[in-house]
Design a protein around this motif. Structure first.
Motif, short mmCIF file in Angstrom:
data_model
loop_
_atom_site.label_atom_id
_atom_site.label_comp_id
_atom_site.label_asym_id
_atom_site.label_seq_id
_atom_site.Cartn_x
_atom_site.Cartn_y
_atom_site.Cartn_z
N ILE A 113 0.81 -1.22 0.00
CA ILE A 113 0.00 0.00 0.00
C ILE A 113 0.85 1.27 0.00
O ILE A 113 0.34 2.35 -0.30
N PHE A 114 2.12 1.17 0.32
CA PHE A 114 2.94 2.37 0.44
C PHE A 114 3.15 3.02 -0.93
O PHE A 114 3.28 2.35 -1.95
N ARG A 115 3.22 4.34 -0.91
CA ARG A 115 3.45 5.11 -2.12
C ARG A 115 4.70 5.98 -1.93
O ARG A 115 5.45 5.80 -0.99
N GLU A 116 4.90 6.94 -2.81
CA GLU A 116 6.15 7.69 -2.82
C GLU A 116 6.47 8.33 -1.46
O GLU A 116 7.63 8.36 -1.05
N HIS A 117 5.45 8.85 -0.80
CA HIS A 117 5.70 9.57 0.45
C HIS A 117 6.41 8.69 1.47
O HIS A 117 7.41 9.11 2.08
N GLY A 506 -4.08 12.45 -1.10
CA GLY A 506 -3.72 11.65 -2.26
C GLY A 506 -2.63 12.32 -3.08
O GLY A 506 -1.71 11.66 -3.57
N ALA A 507 -2.72 13.63 -3.22
CA ALA A 507 -1.71 14.37 -3.97
C ALA A 507 -0.35 14.34 -3.27
O ALA A 507 0.69 14.49 -3.92
N GLN A 508 -0.36 14.14 -1.95
CA GLN A 508 0.88 14.02 -1.19
C GLN A 508 1.46 12.61 -1.26
O GLN A 508 2.48 12.32 -0.64
#
Length: 551
Positions: A113-117, A506-508
């Motif tokens: 589930i992890f994204r760029e942040h 979401g944008a973050q």
């Protein structure tokens, strides 16, 4: 990479002399299985969306892991390099970790589930030299995300894509038939694999510091827990272990992977949760044990009741992460025929307290179990002194399965000179030694056994131009235990709604599972004279609302 495992040496001698540190690694246990039963089925890997299934024997896993080790060696990875892995539960995950251990490479599992942040911080902090991702998982393009982060990750040399089709694919780099292990590689492995006191796992956990913490574990710290855990539950080689909880969590990693290898038992891995499929798998594969959070138990009970599948093989369903409602225990045991047990633990030390199968059902409803051999508990009052049974206090633990430190952050190890680790949890202990977790002094919300890093999410929301003040607190939920509510005071003349908040997070590039699921706008928040927000007042407000709805 240098691993500052400062919490290991002060207890090494005592743990070894007491016999709590077995001195065996994953490879020792795996090679025992390979020698005893090379052609026995070791692993079933199920991909839920595609309905795929792959079965592997111990010998087949060994051959694949040597091929993968040869591939990693060809890429230039060496002992104590860090490899980050974002794969779901799968045979590739198992093969990859075994390959890493053959070369002494430190494994860093990260949640799908992890994204760029989250990932930019974790991979940079851990100095990951390789990053293994799925091409697509649940419709998300992990390869594109990983490639987009390259400029921010100076240590990252290789992105390996499972399910990819290019030169960087898992098949091309790690499963090429030409990658047969040479005699030189076997000789290198004999040295590089290290021993049971080497750091072998780096796994990040959310906390109250504003950034994830890299928990370091050795084979001794993890297997000392697994030996005691299996003994408490009466698990052995004849068991079949189902794991649908992510293997990037200690629940999935230790109890769905390391445990069955230690036992010589078969593991059945699901890459995502599907209650109806899980019910069928239990019936068809004669699963005997699983471990997951309360929502999984609720779902499985419903699936078996609705579908009429045969779950009589399932002996134990162990729940951890949140209290189990009494009616759910009664219904689950009646429907599934399994014993439902509760437990408590942390990434830093695995399961520390576990209810025994011989205990009455009330123990799993009213407590989180009693301490496993090799570990000690202490509940302290505000003055630092132990409190009597029945009184709440801060929970401290020490012993064999405690981690060996936070990577590059020894100042956060929360461990005193006597080896007591401050868990940040509030608990009480009864006369028989069973504990009940009553709350957390840490500012963390546990949503369906997933820790939500409150400080981090609040910090992101403070970046929104309409937000003057924000406090995120837990509110009770029948299914997930807790959910997150954001209380926001907008800036004068401005406002924000739920959809705008979600779009901003979401944008973050924040993982969606960390988004607050409720928004309350206020003119002001309760605070102390010094201005500190009184989160307990907000929690109490939400709790009172929840209880009023139930009456």
């Amino acid at each position: 990479m240098e691993f500052d495992a400062v919490l290991m040496e002060p207890r090494r001698k005592a743990m070894e002399e007491a016999g709590f540190w077995p001195g065996k690694t994953l490879l020792d246990y795996f090679e025992d299985c390979l020698a005893r039963q090379p052609e026995a089925q070791a692993l079933t890997s199920i991909t839920v969306a595609e309905g795929g299934r792959r079965d592997l024997t111990w010998a087949e896993i060994d051959a694949l892991s040597w091929r993968a080790a040869a591939g990693l060696h060809r890429l230039g990875l060496v002992k104590d390099d860090v490899l980050a892995c974002q794969l779901s539960n799968s045979w590739e995950f198992v093969v990859l970790y075994i390959a890493c251990r053959k070369l002494g490479i430190v494994f860093n599992p990260v949640m799908p589930i992890f994204r760029e942040h989250e990932l930019r911080f974790m991979l940079k902090h851990g100095e990951a030299r390789a990053f293994v991702v799925p091409k697509l998982f649940r419709g998300f393009d992990h390869e594109t995300m990983a490639e987009g982060m390259r400029p921010d990750l100076p240590d990252l040399q290789h992105i390996i894509v499972a399910g990819g089709s290019g030169a960087n694919s898992f098949d091309a780099l790690l499963l090429d038939p030409a990658l047969e292990a040479s005699a030189d590689l076997h000789a290198l492995s004999a040295t590089a694999r290290g021993d049971a006191n080497d750091v072998c796992q780096l796994i990040y956990t959310s906390g109250t510091t504003g950034e994830p913490k890299g928990v370091m574990h050795t084979a001794n710290t993890m297997y000392s827990n697994l030996v005691a855990y299996a003994g408490r539950l009466g698990l052995g080689a004849g068991d079949i272990v189902l794991m649908a909880s992510p293997m990037a969590h200690q629940t999935g990693f230790m109890y769905g992977f390391l445990l069955p290898v230690m036992l010589g038992a078969r593991m059945v891995l699901m890459d995502s949760w599907d209650k109806d499929l899980a019910a069928r798998v239990i019936a068809e594969d004669r699963v005997t044990f699983t471990m997951a959070s309360t929502p999984f138990l609720m779902d499985l009970s419903n699936a078996v009741a609705e579908g009429g599948t045969d779950s009589r093989s399932l002996r134990i369903f162990l729940c951890a992460g949140t209290a189990i409602p009494g009616p759910l225990v009664e219904r689950a045991q009646a429907v599934l025929g399994a014993k439902v047990l509760s437990a408590w633990g942390m990434t830093e030390n695995g399961a520390v307290t576990v209810v025994a199968p011989s205990d009455p059902d009330s123990r799993s409803v009213q407590t989180d179990g009693f301490v496993l051999p090799g570990m000690e508990l202490q509940i302290r009052g505000t003055d630092g002194a132990p409190v009597p049974p029945g009184h709440e206090g801060e929970l401290y633990v020490r012993g064999c399965s405690n981690f060996v430190g936070y990577l590059k952050r020894p100042q956060w190890n929360n461990t005193d000179a006597e080896g007591w680790f401050d868990t940040g949890d509030i608990a009480r202990m009864d006369e028989a030694g069973y504990i009940r977790i009553c709350g957390r002094s840490k500012d963390v919300i546990i949503r369906g056994a997933e820790n939500i890093p409150v400080v981090e999410v609040e910090a992101l929301l403070y970046k929104h131009p309409a937000v003057h003040q924000v406090a995120i607190v837990a509110y009770p939920d029948d299914r997930l235990g807790e959910r997150a509510c954001a209380f926001i005071v907008p800036k004068p003349g401005q406002t924000i709604d739920f959809a705008e908040m979600a779009a901003f997070l979401g944008a973050q590039r924040l993982a969606k599972q960390y988004f607050p699921e409720r928004l309350e706008l206020r003119d002001r928040l309760p605070a102390t004279a010094s201005g500190k927000i009184q989160k307990f007042a907000l929690r109490n407000e939400l709790k009172a609302e929840y209880e009023a709805r139930r009456t």
